[in-house]
Design a protein around this motif. Structure first.
Motif, PDB file in Angstrom:
ATOM      1  N   ALA A  97       0.844  -1.197   0.000  1.00  0.00           N
ATOM      2  CA  ALA A  97       0.000   0.000   0.000  1.00  0.00           C
ATOM      3  C   ALA A  97       0.872   1.237   0.000  1.00  0.00           C
ATOM      4  CB  ALA A  97      -0.905   0.007   1.220  1.00  0.00           C
ATOM      5  N   VAL A  98       0.449   2.253  -0.747  1.00  0.00           N
ATOM      6  CA  VAL A  98       1.132   3.554  -0.800  1.00  0.00           C
ATOM      7  C   VAL A  98       0.083   4.638  -0.639  1.00  0.00           C
ATOM      8  CG1 VAL A  98       2.455   5.158  -2.245  1.00  0.00           C
ATOM      9  CG2 VAL A  98       2.985   2.715  -2.303  1.00  0.00           C
ATOM     10  N   ARG A  99       0.367   5.602   0.221  1.00  0.00           N
ATOM     11  CA  ARG A  99      -0.514   6.756   0.359  1.00  0.00           C
ATOM     12  C   ARG A  99       0.349   8.016   0.333  1.00  0.00           C
ATOM     13  NH1 ARG A  99      -4.729   6.583   5.075  1.00  0.00           N
ATOM     14  NH2 ARG A  99      -2.846   6.738   6.341  1.00  0.00           N
ATOM     15  N   LYS A 100      -0.012   8.970  -0.522  1.00  0.00           N
ATOM     16  CA  LYS A 100       0.820  10.144  -0.773  1.00  0.00           C
ATOM     17  C   LYS A 100       0.496  11.326   0.133  1.00  0.00           C
ATOM     18  CE  LYS A 100       1.499   8.757  -5.577  1.00  0.00           C
ATOM     19  NZ  LYS A 100       1.286   9.087  -7.003  1.00  0.00           N
ATOM     20  N   GLY A 101      -0.379  11.134   1.095  1.00  0.00           N
ATOM     21  CA  GLY A 101      -0.725  12.202   2.026  1.00  0.00           C
ATOM     22  C   GLY A 101      -1.917  11.794   2.854  1.00  0.00           C
ATOM     23  N   PRO A 102      -2.168  12.482   3.974  1.00  0.00           N
ATOM     24  CA  PRO A 102      -3.247  12.094   4.887  1.00  0.00           C
ATOM     25  C   PRO A 102      -4.621  12.030   4.242  1.00  0.00           C
ATOM     26  CG  PRO A 102      -1.806  13.725   5.897  1.00  0.00           C
ATOM     27  CD  PRO A 102      -1.397  13.635   4.468  1.00  0.00           C
ATOM     28  N   ASN A 103      -4.884  12.885   3.268  1.00  0.00           N
ATOM     29  CA  ASN A 103      -6.208  12.925   2.644  1.00  0.00           C
ATOM     30  C   ASN A 103      -6.227  12.286   1.263  1.00  0.00           C
ATOM     31  OD1 ASN A 103      -7.295  14.414   4.851  1.00  0.00           O
ATOM     32  ND2 ASN A 103      -6.322  16.258   4.027  1.00  0.00           N
ATOM     33  N   GLU A 113      -8.756  -1.612   3.829  1.00  0.00           N
ATOM     34  CA  GLU A 113      -9.120  -1.305   5.217  1.00  0.00           C
ATOM     35  C   GLU A 113      -8.038  -1.811   6.177  1.00  0.00           C
ATOM     36  OE1 GLU A 113     -12.822  -1.873   8.371  1.00  0.00           O
ATOM     37  OE2 GLU A 113     -12.798  -2.999   6.491  1.00  0.00           O
ATOM     38  N   LYS A 114      -7.556  -3.016   5.951  1.00  0.00           N
ATOM     39  CA  LYS A 114      -6.535  -3.610   6.821  1.00  0.00           C
ATOM     40  C   LYS A 114      -5.270  -2.743   6.869  1.00  0.00           C
ATOM     41  CE  LYS A 114      -3.599  -7.759   7.134  1.00  0.00           C
ATOM     42  NZ  LYS A 114      -4.028  -8.356   8.431  1.00  0.00           N
TER      43      LYS A 114
END
Length: 450
Positions: A406-412, A439-440
């Motif tokens: 998983a990769v997320r580029k910022g809180p939102n 979700e996990k």
């Protein structure tokens, strides 16, 4: 992530060093070396015969992650065994090691080891209290201030031993950080003192001095990091004494230099193994080799020229695989089965826990790591196979569980999800098709910062 405290119950008696001689440990942390820069990980044009042989003689871990995608936090993760959710920095802002930080060097000293290191420290400038001698190391030679660590022909290094750090002058070199072109230009036939050679000699002398004692040696060599101001001798960011075997290649000079940096590093690994054999230490020494983050695209070097990230997406300063997934090889004759390989996920924050298991250490402060010693020795480890690995950089976050990344580029920002078993290049976001996995890993990222 639930932080783990290493307890005696977690240390199988068959693996503990308490029953016999404690093995020496040498850990090599290259600087900005990519997943695809070694022959044993697929490189075709840069020659790395000694590391390739080390892989043949030992084990490759093909899913090993650096502490961060840039240098300073990556080292902080390594030293303390805590991932970036539990660190005060996750980028290259200045940081001074605190007296409260429990380090892997402190652990090894408690276990009766002599502790030494060379290369880039990055955890405290001279006089700050962050120097390595205050954090578990009996000896260190190299760069203390990270801002000075990328000039390969500096006027001095720092030599720390006992209760003080002193300058070690390097003959004939220009001032660190000197921006005047006239002070940064030298002819190729006017040889100066190459810092890597000095640090290597100091490391080998440390081994000779302590060959009759159990020792820990960290080799934080700075090759192949670029001199981002342009090399003083070569005129580009790939700063080497000569281009060596690549001098007649029809390549840009900066790429000849980069290739020679990697091969020069490889040669030092060969010299290290030869020294251990000469001193009859080979069978009682575990050597691990990896890198502090993904390959750089700096100093004129093009990360794609040698396909430095191999099949991976991204490079230094990215939490995609190319920025944090590193080559890892380890050798320990008679203990690690030769020519083996594991795809189990491990991280630099597992090194402290591995040292604890290796030495039979008890009452180790809480940390985020699990030992990869069973995997090195070819033993099954269900705990390791089921864990989640975490990394971050500035506002970016990444987590891996089994083959899911998983990769997320910022809180939102939305979570991106990849199945690395069929998409190692992270090209196909499957988040919409896997809501339960999203979700996990989303929940895990939140818990990792608790």
């Amino acid at each position: 992530m639930v932080a783990l405290a290493i307890t005696p119950a977690l240390i199988p008696a068959s693996l503990s060093a308490a029953e016999g001689d404690k093995p020496n440990v040498i850990f090599i942390y290259a600087d900005d070396l990519g997943y695809g820069d070694l022959g044993c990980f697929g490189q075709k044009r840069i020659q790395t015969p000694h590391l390739d042989q080390m892989a043949s003689d030992g084990v490759k871990l093909t899913s090993f992650y650096a502490g961060c995608t840039v240098c300073r936090p990556s080292r902080l993760v390594l030293w303390t065994g805590k991932h970036l959710g539990h660190q005060p920095i996750n980028d290259n802002k200045p940081y001074t090691m605190q007296s409260s930080d429990f380090t892997l060097a402190k652990l090894m000293k408690q276990q009766g080891y002599v502790t030494g290191g060379v290369g880039k420290w990055a955890m405290g400038t001279p006089g700050s209290g962050g120097e390595p001698i205050y954090h578990g190391f009996d000896f260190w030679c190299g760069y203390l201030d990270q801002s000075e660590a990328h000039n390969y022909f500096p006027t001095h290094l720092w030599r720390c031993e006992g209760d003080k750090c002193e300058k070690l002058p390097l003959e004939g070199n220009v001032l660190m950080g000197d921006k005047k072109p006239e002070n940064r230009v030298a002819k190729l036939d006017a040889r100066k003192t190459y810092s890597h050679d000095v640090m290597t000699k100091e490391a080998f002398d440390f081994i000779r001095r302590n060959q009759d004692k159990p020792f820990l040696l960290h080799l934080h060599w700075t090759l192949p990091h670029a001199n981002n101001e342009g090399g003083r001798v070569t005129g580009n960011g790939s700063e080497v004494p000569t281009y060596g075997q690549y001098k007649d290649k029809n390549w840009p000079d900066v790429e000849k230099g980069f290739a020679q940096m990697v091969t020069y590093l490889d040669g030092s690994v060969g010299q290290l193994r030869a020294l251990l054999k000469e001193l009859d230490l080979e069978e009682n020494t575990l050597i691990c080799f990896t890198s502090d983050n993904g390959p750089h695209n700096e100093g004129g070097h093009n990360v794609n020229y040698f396909d430095s990230n191999g099949p991976l997406k991204g490079f230094k300063r990215s939490v995609y695989e190319g920025g944090i997934r590193e080559p890892f090889v380890a050798v320990w004759p008679g203990k690690i089965p030769a020519g083996t390989e594991s795809s189990t996920t491990f991280n630099a924050y597992d090194v402290l826990a591995t040292y604890a298991e290796l030495t039979g250490a008890k009452d180790v402060p809480k940390n985020d790591g699990i030992s990869f010693l069973p995997t090195l020795l070819g033993k099954p480890d269900p705990q390791a196979a089921a864990r989640i690995s975490y990394s971050s950089f500035n506002k970016w976050e990444a987590a891996r569980w089994k083959d899911y990344k998983a990769v997320r580029k910022g809180p939102n920002q939305p979570l991106e999800l990849y199945d690395l078993s069929v998409d190692i290049g992270e090209e196909h976001d499957i988040a919409k098709d896997q809501p339960a996995m999203v979700e996990k890993l989303t929940n895990f990222m939140a818990e990792a910062k608790d």
